[in-house]
Design a protein around this motif. Structure first.
Motif, PDB file in Angstrom:
ATOM      1  N   ASN A   1      -7.504  -1.928   3.456  1.00  0.00           N
ATOM      2  CA  ASN A   1      -8.533  -2.649   2.714  1.00  0.00           C
ATOM      3  C   ASN A   1      -7.937  -3.940   2.159  1.00  0.00           C
ATOM      4  N   TYR A   2      -8.795  -4.897   1.809  1.00  0.00           N
ATOM      5  CA  TYR A   2      -8.308  -6.137   1.209  1.00  0.00           C
ATOM      6  C   TYR A   2      -7.555  -5.840  -0.089  1.00  0.00           C
ATOM      7  N   VAL A   3      -8.092  -4.951  -0.915  1.00  0.00           N
ATOM      8  CA  VAL A   3      -7.414  -4.451  -2.112  1.00  0.00           C
ATOM      9  C   VAL A   3      -7.318  -2.948  -1.949  1.00  0.00           C
ATOM     10  N   ASP A   4      -6.109  -2.407  -2.042  1.00  0.00           N
ATOM     11  CA  ASP A   4      -5.879  -1.031  -1.629  1.00  0.00           C
ATOM     12  C   ASP A   4      -4.990  -0.304  -2.626  1.00  0.00           C
ATOM     13  N   ASP A   5      -4.984   1.043  -2.523  1.00  0.00           N
ATOM     14  CA  ASP A   5      -4.061   1.845  -3.332  1.00  0.00           C
ATOM     15  C   ASP A   5      -3.432   2.953  -2.494  1.00  0.00           C
ATOM     16  N   ARG A   6      -3.535   2.824  -1.162  1.00  0.00           N
ATOM     17  CA  ARG A   6      -2.995   3.840  -0.268  1.00  0.00           C
ATOM     18  C   ARG A   6      -1.783   3.296   0.484  1.00  0.00           C
ATOM     19  N   GLU A   7      -1.360   4.001   1.528  1.00  0.00           N
ATOM     20  CA  GLU A   7      -0.189   3.607   2.300  1.00  0.00           C
ATOM     21  C   GLU A   7      -0.347   2.194   2.845  1.00  0.00           C
ATOM     22  N   ILE A   8       0.735   1.421   2.822  1.00  0.00           N
ATOM     23  CA  ILE A   8       0.632   0.029   3.257  1.00  0.00           C
ATOM     24  C   ILE A   8       0.668  -0.087   4.786  1.00  0.00           C
TER      25      ILE A   8
ATOM     26  N   GLY B   1       1.701  -5.343  17.949  1.00  0.00           N
ATOM     27  CA  GLY B   1       1.489  -6.033  16.682  1.00  0.00           C
ATOM     28  C   GLY B   1       2.704  -6.114  15.806  1.00  0.00           C
ATOM     29  N   ILE B   2       2.512  -6.779  14.689  1.00  0.00           N
ATOM     30  CA  ILE B   2       3.552  -6.953  13.678  1.00  0.00           C
ATOM     31  C   ILE B   2       2.908  -6.877  12.301  1.00  0.00           C
ATOM     32  N   GLN B   3       3.629  -6.316  11.346  1.00  0.00           N
ATOM     33  CA  GLN B   3       3.190  -6.314   9.956  1.00  0.00           C
ATOM     34  C   GLN B   3       4.362  -6.695   9.065  1.00  0.00           C
ATOM     35  N   VAL B   4       4.092  -7.587   8.103  1.00  0.00           N
ATOM     36  CA  VAL B   4       5.099  -8.024   7.138  1.00  0.00           C
ATOM     37  C   VAL B   4       4.623  -7.635   5.747  1.00  0.00           C
ATOM     38  N   ASP B   5       5.493  -6.969   4.993  1.00  0.00           N
ATOM     39  CA  ASP B   5       5.162  -6.497   3.654  1.00  0.00           C
ATOM     40  C   ASP B   5       6.061  -7.164   2.622  1.00  0.00           C
ATOM     41  N   LEU B   6       5.449  -7.701   1.577  1.00  0.00           N
ATOM     42  CA  LEU B   6       6.175  -8.354   0.485  1.00  0.00           C
ATOM     43  C   LEU B   6       5.923  -7.569  -0.794  1.00  0.00           C
ATOM     44  N   HIS B   7       6.978  -6.972  -1.315  1.00  0.00           N
ATOM     45  CA  HIS B   7       6.861  -6.139  -2.511  1.00  0.00           C
ATOM     46  C   HIS B   7       7.276  -6.922  -3.746  1.00  0.00           C
ATOM     47  N   PHE B   8       6.478  -6.819  -4.817  1.00  0.00           N
ATOM     48  CA  PHE B   8       6.802  -7.529  -6.049  1.00  0.00           C
ATOM     49  C   PHE B   8       6.345  -6.719  -7.254  1.00  0.00           C
TER      50      PHE B   8
ATOM     51  N   VAL C   1       4.808  -6.912 -11.316  1.00  0.00           N
ATOM     52  CA  VAL C   1       4.065  -7.716 -12.273  1.00  0.00           C
ATOM     53  C   VAL C   1       4.139  -7.063 -13.650  1.00  0.00           C
ATOM     54  N   VAL C   2       4.275  -7.879 -14.681  1.00  0.00           N
ATOM     55  CA  VAL C   2       4.341  -7.412 -16.080  1.00  0.00           C
ATOM     56  C   VAL C   2       5.420  -6.338 -16.217  1.00  0.00           C
ATOM     57  N   HIS C   3       6.576  -6.635 -15.701  1.00  0.00           N
ATOM     58  CA  HIS C   3       7.797  -5.832 -15.858  1.00  0.00           C
ATOM     59  C   HIS C   3       7.812  -4.540 -15.042  1.00  0.00           C
ATOM     60  N   ARG C   4       6.663  -3.865 -14.817  1.00  0.00           N
ATOM     61  CA  ARG C   4       6.744  -2.537 -14.210  1.00  0.00           C
ATOM     62  C   ARG C   4       5.621  -2.183 -13.250  1.00  0.00           C
ATOM     63  N   PHE C   5       4.630  -3.057 -13.049  1.00  0.00           N
ATOM     64  CA  PHE C   5       3.536  -2.732 -12.145  1.00  0.00           C
ATOM     65  C   PHE C   5       3.892  -3.152 -10.719  1.00  0.00           C
ATOM     66  N   SER C   6       4.020  -2.149  -9.841  1.00  0.00           N
ATOM     67  CA  SER C   6       4.466  -2.383  -8.464  1.00  0.00           C
ATOM     68  C   SER C   6       3.285  -2.750  -7.574  1.00  0.00           C
ATOM     69  N   MET C   7       3.439  -3.808  -6.770  1.00  0.00           N
ATOM     70  CA  MET C   7       2.399  -4.252  -5.846  1.00  0.00           C
ATOM     71  C   MET C   7       3.026  -4.676  -4.529  1.00  0.00           C
ATOM     72  N   THR C   8       2.223  -4.639  -3.457  1.00  0.00           N
ATOM     73  CA  THR C   8       2.693  -5.043  -2.134  1.00  0.00           C
ATOM     74  C   THR C   8       1.621  -5.868  -1.440  1.00  0.00           C
ATOM     75  N   LEU C   9       2.013  -7.043  -0.992  1.00  0.00           N
ATOM     76  CA  LEU C   9       1.120  -7.908  -0.218  1.00  0.00           C
ATOM     77  C   LEU C   9       1.500  -7.773   1.255  1.00  0.00           C
ATOM     78  N   SER C  10       0.522  -7.401   2.096  1.00  0.00           N
ATOM     79  CA  SER C  10       0.788  -7.158   3.514  1.00  0.00           C
ATOM     80  C   SER C  10      -0.031  -8.102   4.380  1.00  0.00           C
ATOM     81  N   ALA C  11       0.573  -8.530   5.481  1.00  0.00           N
ATOM     82  CA  ALA C  11      -0.110  -9.338   6.483  1.00  0.00           C
ATOM     83  C   ALA C  11       0.250  -8.788   7.857  1.00  0.00           C
ATOM     84  N   GLY C  12      -0.740  -8.723   8.736  1.00  0.00           N
ATOM     85  CA  GLY C  12      -0.486  -8.176  10.060  1.00  0.00           C
ATOM     86  C   GLY C  12      -1.275  -8.880  11.138  1.00  0.00           C
ATOM     87  N   TYR C  13      -0.757  -8.792  12.345  1.00  0.00           N
ATOM     88  CA  TYR C  13      -1.445  -9.360  13.514  1.00  0.00           C
ATOM     89  C   TYR C  13      -1.237  -8.406  14.676  1.00  0.00           C
TER      90      TYR C  13
END
Length: 243
Positions: A119-126, A201-208, A210-222
């Motif tokens: 999904n565009y905004v997700d909470d499941r496996e990347i 295909g390929i997928q690139v994941d960028l983990h970062f 936010v606010v000291h402890r909130f884990s997020m991952t931005l993914s892009a794939g083709y």
């Protein structure tokens, strides 16, 4: 780790399948049951961002009842992982197969595949392309069959670890790219309806963080989809996993 998951649901007012929102139904009410037994024994080395070797398997049974029709389905999967000499690089093979009983014209008696599945905004496996129902390079639920066999070969490149990138309230931790190639055969047991599909295909994941402890991952794939070896379509995916 050994897990057993059992669930049951009853739906009313349906016009599409609950788990396949692009598939219309001829019924409004559905009783559904699921049971899945899964096992995993995986390992990763110090500094890795995910499992690098090991194996996993699962067996799942489905039972659906609608319009006086009972439709059983059975699915199994096996994943094998191998650590490569290149530090934190691994090779994985994801295999899946399933069968269904019932009338081919009944949407419940088919398996559906297609798309990365994120999904565009997700909470499941990347890396959702690993799931049995995903097949990047095609539209979601575009491919279907009463039985299937599927394999995905994945190469995970070593992650880039960021040591001093950002501020305490927003900082990057790692980035990793994965290359994959998939093959899917639907209606394996019926030559009249059998189809052969491919995916690269390929997928690139960028983990970062936010606010000291909130884990997020931005993914892009083709990915590019193939039918009988000829290019059919392509897909671009962007997704943000929160928490």
């Amino acid at each position: 780790r050994l897990d057993l998951e059992v669930s049951a649901a009853y739906y009313t007012g349906l016009d599409t399948l609950p788990n396949n929102q692009n598939v219309p139904t001829s019924f409004e009410k559905l009783a559904s049951g699921r049971a899945k037994l899964s096992y995993s024994d995986t390992r990763k080395s110090l500094g890795a961002v995910e499992d690098e070797k090991g194996w996993r398997w699962e067996v799942a049974g489905y039972a659906d009842y609608a319009d006086n029709d009972f439709v059983p389905k059975l699915r199994a999967g096996l994943d094998l992982g191998f650590a490569l000499p290149w530090k934190h690089s691994s090779l994985w093979l994801y295999g899946a197969a399933g069968i269904a009983d019932g009338d081919r014209e009944n949407s419940l008696a088919n398996w559906f595949f297609g798309g990365f599945g994120n999904n565009y905004v997700d909470d499941r496996e990347i890396r959702r392309y690993r799931e049995f129902y995903s097949f990047p390079g095609f539209e979601i639920d575009e491919l279907y069959g009463q039985d299937f066999a599927k394999g995905i070969l994945e190469w995970n490149l070593p992650p880039v670890i960021f040591e001093e990138m950002g501020t305490p309230s927003f900082y990057l931790t790692w980035m990793q790219a994965s290359l994959f190639a998939g093959a899917l055969v639907t209606d394996v047991g019926d030559s009249e309806f059998r189809e052969n599909y491919g995916s690269l295909g390929i997928q690139v994941d960028l983990h970062f963080t936010v606010v000291h402890r909130f884990s997020m991952t931005l993914s892009a794939g083709y990915a590019q989809g193939y039918i009988d070896g000829s290019k059919y379509d392509e897909e671009i995916m962007f997704s943000l996993k929160i928490l």
